[in-house]
Design a protein around this motif. Structure first.
Motif, PDB file in Angstrom:
ATOM      1  N   ARG A   1    -103.921 -33.846  19.458  1.00 28.95           N
ATOM      2  CA  ARG A   1    -102.948 -33.778  20.804  1.00 28.95           C
ATOM      3  C   ARG A   1    -103.041 -32.429  21.200  1.00 28.95           C
ATOM      4  O   ARG A   1    -103.345 -32.072  22.239  1.00 28.95           O
ATOM      5  N   LYS A   2    -103.028 -31.224  20.155  1.00 30.74           N
ATOM      6  CA  LYS A   2    -103.031 -29.997  20.654  1.00 30.74           C
ATOM      7  C   LYS A   2    -104.421 -29.623  20.989  1.00 30.74           C
ATOM      8  O   LYS A   2    -104.264 -28.900  21.989  1.00 30.74           O
ATOM      9  N   ILE A   3    -105.371 -29.994  20.364  1.00 24.76           N
ATOM     10  CA  ILE A   3    -106.784 -29.516  21.055  1.00 24.76           C
ATOM     11  C   ILE A   3    -107.277 -30.727  22.014  1.00 24.76           C
ATOM     12  O   ILE A   3    -108.462 -30.601  22.347  1.00 24.76           O
ATOM     13  N   GLU A   4    -106.309 -31.347  22.533  1.00 21.48           N
ATOM     14  CA  GLU A   4    -106.912 -32.436  23.512  1.00 21.48           C
ATOM     15  C   GLU A   4    -107.834 -33.276  23.242  1.00 21.48           C
ATOM     16  O   GLU A   4    -108.598 -33.668  23.945  1.00 21.48           O
ATOM     17  N   VAL A   5    -107.873 -33.815  22.190  1.00 20.87           N
ATOM     18  CA  VAL A   5    -108.622 -34.821  21.741  1.00 20.87           C
ATOM     19  C   VAL A   5    -107.604 -36.183  21.916  1.00 20.87           C
ATOM     20  O   VAL A   5    -106.685 -36.057  20.993  1.00 20.87           O
ATOM     21  N   PRO A   6    -108.010 -37.143  22.539  1.00 19.64           N
ATOM     22  CA  PRO A   6    -107.219 -38.363  22.923  1.00 19.64           C
ATOM     23  C   PRO A   6    -107.181 -38.938  21.509  1.00 19.64           C
ATOM     24  O   PRO A   6    -108.036 -39.274  20.796  1.00 19.64           O
ATOM     25  N   THR A   7    -106.086 -39.663  21.208  1.00 17.85           N
ATOM     26  CA  THR A   7    -105.664 -40.476  20.016  1.00 17.85           C
ATOM     27  C   THR A   7    -106.002 -42.201  20.360  1.00 17.85           C
ATOM     28  O   THR A   7    -106.190 -42.604  19.614  1.00 17.85           O
ATOM     29  N   VAL A   8    -105.873 -42.135  21.464  1.00 17.22           N
ATOM     30  CA  VAL A   8    -106.091 -43.591  21.641  1.00 17.22           C
ATOM     31  C   VAL A   8    -107.314 -44.170  21.180  1.00 17.22           C
ATOM     32  O   VAL A   8    -107.697 -45.199  20.474  1.00 17.22           O
ATOM     33  N   PRO A   9    -108.631 -43.588  21.438  1.00 14.64           N
ATOM     34  CA  PRO A   9    -110.128 -44.209  21.007  1.00 14.64           C
ATOM     35  C   PRO A   9    -109.885 -44.104  19.227  1.00 14.64           C
ATOM     36  O   PRO A   9    -110.389 -45.020  18.848  1.00 14.64           O
ATOM     37  N   VAL A  10    -109.075 -43.304  18.772  1.00 15.32           N
ATOM     38  CA  VAL A  10    -109.051 -43.221  17.274  1.00 15.32           C
ATOM     39  C   VAL A  10    -108.719 -44.648  16.890  1.00 15.32           C
ATOM     40  O   VAL A  10    -109.225 -45.314  15.958  1.00 15.32           O
ATOM     41  N   VAL A  11    -107.216 -44.857  17.353  1.00 15.80           N
ATOM     42  CA  VAL A  11    -106.784 -46.220  17.128  1.00 15.80           C
ATOM     43  C   VAL A  11    -107.783 -47.352  17.418  1.00 15.80           C
ATOM     44  O   VAL A  11    -107.949 -48.399  16.672  1.00 15.80           O
ATOM     45  N   LEU A  12    -108.264 -47.384  18.569  1.00 15.71           N
ATOM     46  CA  LEU A  12    -109.143 -48.630  19.081  1.00 15.71           C
ATOM     47  C   LEU A  12    -110.270 -48.694  17.865  1.00 15.71           C
ATOM     48  O   LEU A  12    -110.673 -49.631  17.731  1.00 15.71           O
ATOM     49  N   GLY A  13    -110.966 -47.510  17.609  1.00 18.66           N
ATOM     50  CA  GLY A  13    -112.037 -47.548  16.572  1.00 18.66           C
ATOM     51  C   GLY A  13    -111.379 -48.007  15.326  1.00 18.66           C
ATOM     52  O   GLY A  13    -112.077 -49.004  14.656  1.00 18.66           O
ATOM     53  N   ILE A  14    -110.143 -47.714  14.596  1.00 22.38           N
ATOM     54  CA  ILE A  14    -109.657 -48.252  13.641  1.00 22.38           C
ATOM     55  C   ILE A  14    -109.585 -49.854  13.757  1.00 22.38           C
ATOM     56  O   ILE A  14    -109.918 -50.796  12.902  1.00 22.38           O
ATOM     57  N   LEU A  15    -109.057 -50.193  14.890  1.00 23.22           N
ATOM     58  CA  LEU A  15    -108.947 -51.758  15.099  1.00 23.22           C
ATOM     59  C   LEU A  15    -110.100 -52.478  15.396  1.00 23.22           C
ATOM     60  O   LEU A  15    -110.379 -53.581  14.833  1.00 23.22           O
ATOM     61  N   LEU A  16    -111.298 -51.798  16.144  1.00 24.90           N
ATOM     62  CA  LEU A  16    -112.128 -52.758  16.436  1.00 24.90           C
ATOM     63  C   LEU A  16    -113.458 -52.380  15.559  1.00 24.90           C
ATOM     64  O   LEU A  16    -114.455 -53.142  15.599  1.00 24.90           O
ATOM     65  N   GLY A  17    -113.351 -51.452  14.778  1.00 25.49           N
ATOM     66  CA  GLY A  17    -114.717 -50.941  13.935  1.00 25.49           C
ATOM     67  C   GLY A  17    -115.173 -52.083  13.110  1.00 25.49           C
ATOM     68  O   GLY A  17    -116.348 -52.261  13.213  1.00 25.49           O
ATOM     69  N   ASN A  18    -114.535 -52.756  12.501  1.00 27.76           N
ATOM     70  CA  ASN A  18    -114.951 -53.732  11.560  1.00 27.76           C
ATOM     71  C   ASN A  18    -115.818 -54.840  12.551  1.00 27.76           C
ATOM     72  O   ASN A  18    -116.759 -55.532  12.159  1.00 27.76           O
ATOM     73  N   ALA A  19    -114.975 -55.303  13.593  1.00 22.60           N
ATOM     74  CA  ALA A  19    -115.263 -56.512  14.571  1.00 22.60           C
ATOM     75  C   ALA A  19    -116.758 -56.181  15.056  1.00 22.60           C
ATOM     76  O   ALA A  19    -117.841 -56.797  15.172  1.00 22.60           O
ATOM     77  N   MET A  20    -116.861 -54.852  15.447  1.00 28.65           N
ATOM     78  CA  MET A  20    -118.052 -54.002  15.842  1.00 28.65           C
ATOM     79  C   MET A  20    -119.241 -54.421  15.003  1.00 28.65           C
ATOM     80  O   MET A  20    -120.327 -54.740  15.508  1.00 28.65           O
TER      81      MET A  20
END
Lengths: 143, 514
Positions: B433-452
């Motif tokens: 968050r400090k360096i302005e990298v959004p955290t939502v895509p990280v969460v989505l990646g963890i969630l959807l990675g295996n299905a993808m």
């Protein structure tokens, strides 16, 4: 500068990730793509993004003073200790200590912080354990 | 009108004493969570998931509880925006622009009431939109094969940074980090461990609930530690509601158009991938300003400037549920968190959800209608009660938030290892968050990675390794083109969404994402 270092670190991470992907053992069950391909693609994307960030950095973020960074690291260490001590000391004692510490660091006076820690600890115990029946870590005295 | 008969069935599911009670609790907690700066929809729902999970709630009641919190937070965010000029959560940021000036003029009551009614209309219409649009999307999604799903996931990641992204490289990097984390653990198809480095705890992979609580909730605690003392607590006089609690009818008439336009814009923004409630309220405000700001009174306390963004953010909250439920692809942080909860309950959202677990979906939608009425009732007469919540000082609130986060994570597995992981994710979340990298895509990646990955490998198995199979149907070609367009467009257009002036960088950084 932050972004250049961060981007560079991400390129290194990507290289490590791709190397680790090549270490994945192949099993006798197999499919056309196998277990290595997708992680390698991810690693490549990660590395490219890191490169772009390093080459085209954003303006410097507003880093806090060193004392505040130490503050955050100290809190992280305390939280880590919390996880380690939970099975030993039980929920109530650990949560009291960490709750009071946090309240103190966020601006409470000493006595106020002790009261806040006790309130948080007992409050969670009553609501989540006694009322809702969630199992919490047991300590030497059964709580 | 199959949708209507399904909805009727849904009401019969929702109208049990337990579900009504949970909807009420969710709405109440949600309003408080939304109102408190430091707790927003995504981290509020995140710390409640493991709790709902460990309490053994079945799927329908659990999702009713948590989506009620989600809807409630969209109402609650406006309270501190209007009274304190501090957005309670990110979607409520635009409400500060006209809400706070109105409160300064002594019309806080009217501002809260107008925004409450606009919120109600926004989410009411959006829930109807969900009723009719979701089955249509489901019908399309039933045509999807693995290649189309893979393209859909790519589309979700490509657009997630969305119009609000400042730096697409950072959004894509965040997605790659999330996907990389998802790869940790035993490969489901061949049974070999990946990236576990011999650590037994990692064989199961990283629990996405742990990652979510760390990235969204614990990182918040670190942000407050960093900014301690920079924001003084509100005084008693600030939260006293001035003016009338019921607005004059003429004001309602005056803002009806703004509410309607805000609702439409918000709903569309919510349904589109990569645009959560924050963008919905931003677009609604910007459009309304262009449309009706004849006398340049926007920004000085024009009620229309409150009605439009509030209708917009509530409508997009409803709209964002459409792709999450129908396709299993969330477009915002909070819907990603809701997806995580469904996955934890072994329910996979997507077209099959509507056929196999119709009672869950329609019960949820019915509960949203009921919750919305409850929220309107809570938010008009009882507003003074919720306003007092703002008096809770951060130094008491954040320790409680931190400890509840740990309790909920510990509840999942009872393991010290998970606490360690949640702390690591908390530090990571703070840093990102400090360096302005959004955290939502990280969460989505963890969630959807295996299905993808599963869909990619399935397609490759079907096509015998021919990569062209990924783009040999019209649907997948369209999805790929949308993904590329959605990724490139913000780069070409530059930064579209700017933070409103008057909100400091610190406030912006600390506003909880939706």
């Amino acid at each position: 500068m932050t972004d250049r270092i961060f981007g560079g670190a991400m390129v290194l991470l990507a290289a490590f990730f791709i190397w680790a992907a090549y270490q994945i053992q192949l099993s006798f069950i197999t499919d056309p793509l196998g277990p290595r391909a997708f992680p390698i693609v991810i690693g490549v994307v990660l590395g490219l993004c890191g490169l772009v960030i390093a080459v085209k950095p954003d303006p410097e973020p507003g880093w806090p003073a060193l004392s505040r960074i130490v503050e955050i690291l100290a809190a992280a260490v305390i939280f880590f200790g919390y996880g380690q001590l939970l099975p030993e000391l039980g929920f109530l004692i650990c949560t009291f200590i960490v709750g009071a510490y946090l309240a103190w660091r966020l601006g409470c006076g000493l006595i106020e912080a002790i009261i806040a820690g006790a309130a948080v600890s007992i409050g969670i115990y009553v609501v989540f354990h006694l009322i809702l029946g969630l199992s919490l870590a047991r300590g030497p005295f059964g709580f | 009108m199959e949708a209507l008969s399904s909805l009727a069935d849904g009401f019969s599911v929702a109208f049990t004493l337990q579900n009504l009670f949970l909807a009420f609790v969710g709405c109440f907690l949600g309003t408080i969570i939304g109102a408190l700066p430091g707790l927003g929809p995504s981290n509020g729902v995140a710390i409640l998931i493991p709790l709902a999970f460990t309490l053994g709630l079945p799927a329908t009641p659990a999702i009713i509880l948590l989506t009620s919190v989600y809807y409630g937070a969209m109402y609650g965010g406006r309270i501190s925006s209007i009274l304190l000029n501090i957005p309670g959560d990110e979607p409520a940021m635009m409400t500060t622009l006209d809400g706070y000036p109105m409160a300064m003029k002594g019309h806080a009551g009217e501002a809260l009431a107008i925004s409450g009614i606009a919120s109600f209309i926004g989410s009411f219409v959006a829930t109807w939109g969900l009723v009719f649009l979701a089955p249509v999307l489901v019908a399309i999604a039933l045509l999807f094969g693995p290649a189309e799903y893979f393209a859909l996931y790519v589309l979700a990641f490509a657009t997630l940074g969305g119009l609000s992204a400042k730096n697409q490289a950072k959004s894509a990097l965040a997605a790659a980090i999330g996907l990389g984390i998802a790869m940790i653990g035993v490969d489901g198809q061949t049974g070999v461990p990946r990236f576990s480095f011999g650590e037994v705890h990692l064989y199961d992979g990283i629990d996405f609930l742990v990652a979510i609580v760390g990235l969204f909730a614990v990182s918040e605690v670190f942000l407050f530690l960093e900014h301690r003392g920079e924001r003084s607590g509100p005084g008693e006089d600030k939260v006293k509601i001035t003016g009338r609690i019921m607005p004059p009818v003429s004001m309602l008439k005056d803002t009806a158009g703004a509410t309607g336009r805000g609702t439409m814009i918000g709903f569309v923004a919510g349904v589109l991938p990569g645009a959560g409630a924050s963008l919905g309220s931003f677009l609604a405000y910007a459009f309304e300003k262009k449309w009706s700001d004849k006398d340049k009174s926007f920004g000085t306390g024009n009620p229309k400037g409150i009605a439009a963004p509030e209708a917009g953010n509530n409508a997009s909250a409803g709209g964002a549920l459409v792709p999450m439920l129908a396709l299993g692809v969330p477009g915002s942080g909070t819907t990603a968190v809701l997806l995580a909860m469904l996955l934890a309950l072994n329910i996979t959202p997507g077209p099959l959800l509507f056929t196999q677990n119709a009672d869950v979906v329609w019960g949820l939608i019915a509960a949203l209608f009921i919750g919305n009425v409850m929220l309107l009732i809570m938010n008009l007469p009882l507003i003074a009660l919720f306003a007092r919540v703002l008096l809770i000082p951060v130094r008491y609130l954040m320790p409680a938030v931190a400890m509840i986060s740990f309790v909920s994570v510990y509840g999942i597995s009872g393991s010290t290892f998970d606490i360690t992981m949640v702390v690591l994710f908390g530090v990571l979340g703070w840093f990102l968050r400090k360096i302005e990298v959004p955290t939502v895509p990280v969460v989505l990646g963890i969630l959807l990675g295996n299905a993808m990955e599963v869909n990619l490998r399935r397609e490759m198995t079907i096509s015998n390794g021919d990569l062209w199979a990924l783009i040999d149907s019209p649907i997948s070609i369209v999805l790929w083109l949308l993904a590329i367009g959605g990724f490139v467009f913000p780069i070409v257009m530059g930064q579209i969404r700017k933070k409103p002036a008057g909100i400091s960088a610190t406030e912006k950084e600390m506003a909880d994402p939706d």
